[in-house]
Design an enzyme around this catalytic site. Structure first.
Site, PDB file in Angstrom:
ATOM      1  N   CYS A   1      40.730 -13.571 -66.538  1.00 29.44           N
ATOM      2  CA  CYS A   1      39.966 -13.872 -65.318  1.00 29.44           C
ATOM      3  C   CYS A   1      38.721 -13.000 -65.252  1.00 29.44           C
ATOM      4  CB  CYS A   1      40.824 -13.703 -64.074  1.00 29.44           C
ATOM      5  SG  CYS A   1      41.578 -12.071 -63.927  1.00 29.44           S
TER       6      CYS A   1
ATOM      7  N   GLU B   1      44.226 -15.018 -55.885  1.00 30.86           N
ATOM      8  CA  GLU B   1      43.443 -14.346 -56.937  1.00 30.86           C
ATOM      9  C   GLU B   1      42.942 -15.459 -57.849  1.00 30.86           C
ATOM     10  OE1 GLU B   1      45.554 -10.965 -58.654  1.00 30.86           O
ATOM     11  OE2 GLU B   1      46.912 -11.127 -56.964  1.00 30.86           O
TER      12      GLU B   1
HETATM   13  P1  NAD Z   1      45.665 -23.487 -62.378  1.00 24.65           P
HETATM   14  O1  NAD Z   1      45.048 -23.286 -61.054  1.00 24.65           O
HETATM   15  O2  NAD Z   1      45.524 -24.802 -63.037  1.00 24.65           O
HETATM   16  O3  NAD Z   1      47.249 -23.226 -62.314  1.00 24.65           O
HETATM   17  C1  NAD Z   1      47.782 -22.028 -61.792  1.00 24.65           C
HETATM   18  C2  NAD Z   1      49.206 -22.265 -61.337  1.00 24.65           C
HETATM   19  O4  NAD Z   1      49.210 -23.204 -60.242  1.00 24.65           O
HETATM   20  C3  NAD Z   1      50.118 -22.879 -62.400  1.00 24.65           C
HETATM   21  O5  NAD Z   1      51.405 -22.320 -62.266  1.00 24.65           O
HETATM   22  C4  NAD Z   1      50.128 -24.345 -62.009  1.00 24.65           C
HETATM   23  O6  NAD Z   1      51.265 -25.047 -62.496  1.00 24.65           O
HETATM   24  C5  NAD Z   1      50.135 -24.262 -60.503  1.00 24.65           C
HETATM   25  N1  NAD Z   1      49.680 -25.454 -59.778  1.00 24.65           N
HETATM   26  C6  NAD Z   1      48.962 -26.507 -60.248  1.00 24.65           C
HETATM   27  N2  NAD Z   1      48.713 -27.385 -59.250  1.00 24.65           N
HETATM   28  C7  NAD Z   1      49.256 -26.862 -58.123  1.00 24.65           C
HETATM   29  C8  NAD Z   1      49.306 -27.270 -56.760  1.00 24.65           C
HETATM   30  N3  NAD Z   1      48.727 -28.415 -56.339  1.00 24.65           N
HETATM   31  N4  NAD Z   1      49.925 -26.472 -55.867  1.00 24.65           N
HETATM   32  C9  NAD Z   1      50.494 -25.302 -56.260  1.00 24.65           C
HETATM   33  N5  NAD Z   1      50.480 -24.863 -57.543  1.00 24.65           N
HETATM   34  C10 NAD Z   1      49.873 -25.636 -58.456  1.00 24.65           C
HETATM   35  O7  NAD Z   1      45.099 -22.325 -63.301  1.00 24.65           O
HETATM   36  P2  NAD Z   1      45.336 -22.112 -64.850  1.00 24.65           P
HETATM   37  O8  NAD Z   1      44.511 -23.083 -65.627  1.00 24.65           O
HETATM   38  O9  NAD Z   1      46.796 -22.033 -65.109  1.00 24.65           O
HETATM   39  O10 NAD Z   1      44.735 -20.624 -65.032  1.00 24.65           O
HETATM   40  C11 NAD Z   1      43.397 -20.358 -65.249  1.00 24.65           C
HETATM   41  C12 NAD Z   1      42.707 -19.882 -63.976  1.00 24.65           C
HETATM   42  O11 NAD Z   1      43.373 -18.756 -63.433  1.00 24.65           O
HETATM   43  C13 NAD Z   1      41.288 -19.407 -64.261  1.00 24.65           C
HETATM   44  O12 NAD Z   1      40.440 -19.903 -63.258  1.00 24.65           O
HETATM   45  C14 NAD Z   1      41.383 -17.890 -64.159  1.00 24.65           C
HETATM   46  O13 NAD Z   1      40.192 -17.220 -63.841  1.00 24.65           O
HETATM   47  C15 NAD Z   1      42.404 -17.754 -63.077  1.00 24.65           C
HETATM   48  N6  NAD Z   1      42.988 -16.422 -63.094  1.00 24.65           N
HETATM   49  C16 NAD Z   1      42.653 -15.550 -62.091  1.00 24.65           C
HETATM   50  C17 NAD Z   1      43.164 -14.256 -62.097  1.00 24.65           C
HETATM   51  C18 NAD Z   1      42.827 -13.264 -61.017  1.00 24.65           C
HETATM   52  O14 NAD Z   1      43.526 -12.271 -60.922  1.00 24.65           O
HETATM   53  N7  NAD Z   1      41.808 -13.481 -60.218  1.00 24.65           N
HETATM   54  C19 NAD Z   1      44.021 -13.846 -63.122  1.00 24.65           C
HETATM   55  C20 NAD Z   1      44.328 -14.752 -64.120  1.00 24.65           C
HETATM   56  C21 NAD Z   1      43.807 -16.044 -64.103  1.00 24.65           C
END
Ligand code: NAD
Length: 470
Positions: free
Chosen positions: A273, A239
């Site tokens: 999001c 997501e």
């Molecule tokens: P992010 O992708 O930076 O991090 C998300 C998670 O992934 C965190 O727990 C992070 O520590 C972890 N992570 C980081 N690097 C990783 C790796 N290499 N492998 C595995 N995990 C890793 O996102 P963010 O800045 O925390 O959140 C914002 C983003 O989330 C925005 O793009 C937003 O649109 C999206 N989002 C989407 C939804 C949806 O339902 N579609 C809902 C909420 C947020």
């Protein structure tokens, strides 16, 4: 009710900890265990052991999850302020997030997959019985830590899986407390939260003992997660980001919808999001729409989430604040006008003035990418076809909305949006029962409702030969 001091440590947690900051001050106020990737083997083994018992009895699972929902509600007075402290959102939004977490647990506790008969004739009777997958993993971001965690563990546990869940390092504390509250109603090892900095998430996504990786976050990290999970061929649900457009039609009642439209963009400081991230207004109404949104941006009360008067809190973290500043500066340099805001607030913490950008060139990052903060570009359009093309013209496809006085006409336009969910005269309202899926780069797989339950199950087909009568 467990207190923060009684949060149980996951096995293997050693002494290292990392700081957690209050975005309203920018200061560290607590710390969380900085677990290492090599600790995951023992944790996944424990989840596997727990799975043997948890998978067997759906009635016992439902009872435990309903008890967990009650416990979450009872812990709300402790969970919500902690969530606000590390995430920044106003306390009322944190309370709503806790309530939604409990509601989701109840919803999935009562949902059951159905055995489906495929052939009921001779010579064969065959049916599908749905089976859990095993230990699964969830990785979630910082914008809705509790709600997104429960959107992962409620269907996964209800389906009979066990879970290892990793919150964002920006918001580990409320999730640890939530897991402690929920786990008190579950057998040991059914739900384990791990906290730490990378490569913890990368290792969890690629762990050979994990059968499903359910990820919510950015597109870039989603790609890395899918690549990591390819090694074990675990199922992947992603997501990802959104860049939802709101199209206003020429019969829209601007004053009548302005509050709803504004808050669809600025709730949770725009860090949603499926927030409205771009507005398309017909030329004739353009100035009126900009003014109506700018008025609300200038008068919204910005402040610490724990202050009961605050309507918009700080941006969650310094990196996200820098991104919002960068996108805004690029827009202003490209000729856009800040009808409201356009700058950081001159105070401690990660505060950015709610910003309405007018006269925005259509091809700059604040329009084509995801700003994920309190900045909203408003663009004029000549024809509805142009607006629909622009709305569909990015790599994202999470949601979108159309606003007008004639709901049938608005719905006909909404039907043309290339996204997972479209709304008419509102935005980002979701039911627990609906499928939730993005198209294009906004996601892979389907969460929510029955689809979310089946996404955590595998079909197991039994064929039984029947004797042919002579
Ligand atoms: P992010 O992708 O930076 O991090 C998300 C998670 O992934 C965190 O727990 C992070 O520590 C972890 N992570 C980081 N690097 C990783 C790796 N290499 N492998 C595995 N995990 C890793 O996102 P963010 O800045 O925390 O959140 C914002 C983003 O989330 C925005 O793009 C937003 O649109 C999206 N989002 C989407 C939804 C949806 O339902 N579609 C809902 C909420 C947020």
């Amino acid at each position: 009710m467990p207190t923060r001091r009684s949060v149980r440590r996951a096995p293997g947690v050693r002494g290292e900890r990392f700081a957690v900051r209050d975005p309203a001050t920018g200061e560290a106020f607590d710390a969380a265990p900085d677990q290492r990737a090599d600790e995951l083997d023992a944790i996944v083994d424990r989840a596997h052991d727990a799975w043997r018992g948890w998978r067997t009895d759906p009635v016992a699972r439902a009872t435990a999850l309903l008890a967990a929902a009650d416990a979450v509600e009872a812990a709300g007075a402790e969970l919500a302020p902690l969530l606000t402290r590390e995430q920044g959102k106003p306390l009322a939004e944190s309370n709503a997030e806790v309530a939604r977490t409990a509601a989701r647990l109840r919803y999935f506790a009562r949902l059951r997959p159905e055995t489906q008969v495929i052939t009921d004739g001779r010579p064969v009777h065959s049916d599908i019985r749905w089976r859990p997958l095993g230990p699964v993993a969830a990785i979630v971001p910082w914008n809705f830590p509790l709600q997104l965690a429960s959107a992962k563990f409620a269907p996964a546990l209800a389906a009979g899986n066990t879970m290892v869940l990793k919150p964002s390092p920006f918001t580990p504390l409320a999730t640890r407390l939530l897991a402690s509250v929920v786990s008190a109603a579950l057998p040991d090892g059914v739900l384990t939260v791990v906290t730490g900095r990378e490569p913890l998430g990368a290792r969890l996504a690629s762990h050979p003992g994990i059968r499903h990786v359910s990820f919510t976050g950015s597109v870039a990290t989603g790609r890395a997660v899918a690549t990591g999970a390819a090694g074990s061929l675990a199922r992947v649900t992603l997501e990802l980001g959104g860049n939802d457009a709101a199209i206003l039609l020429d019969d829209v009642d601007v004053e009548g919808i302005a509050d709803r439209l504004f808050w669809a963009a600025f709730r949770n400081c725009g860090q949603v999001c499926m927030a409205v991230k771009r507005v398309y207004a017909p030329n004739r109404l353009y100035a009126q729409v900009v003014d109506a949104l700018a008025l609300r941006a200038k008068t919204a009360v910005v402040g610490a989430g724990l202050d009961p008067d605050s309507q918009i809190g700080p941006v969650n973290n310094a990196g996200q604040l820098a991104r919002v500043e960068r996108y805004t500066a690029q827009a202003l340099a490209a000729g856009a006008r800040a009808a409201a805001g356009g700058h950081r607030l001159d105070r401690a913490g990660y505060f950015f003035a709610p910003t309405i950008l007018a006269d925005v060139p259509p091809d700059i990052p604040v329009v084509t990418e995801e700003q994920f903060g309190p900045v909203l570009p408003v663009l004029p359009y000549d024809s509805v076809d142009d607006a629909v093309d622009a709305a569909n013209g990015t790599g994202f496809g999470l949601g979108g909305s159309v606003w007008g006085t004639d709901p049938d006409r608005a719905e006909a336009v909404a039907d043309r949006l290339e996204c997972g969910t479209a709304w008419v005269n509102h935005h980002a309202e979701l039911s627990l029962a609906q499928p939730f899926a993005g198209v294009k780069e906004s996601g892979v797989g389907v969460a929510g409702g029955l689809w979310g339950l089946y996404g955590n199950l595998r079909p197991f087909v039994v064929h039984r030969a029947r004797e042919a009568r002579s």
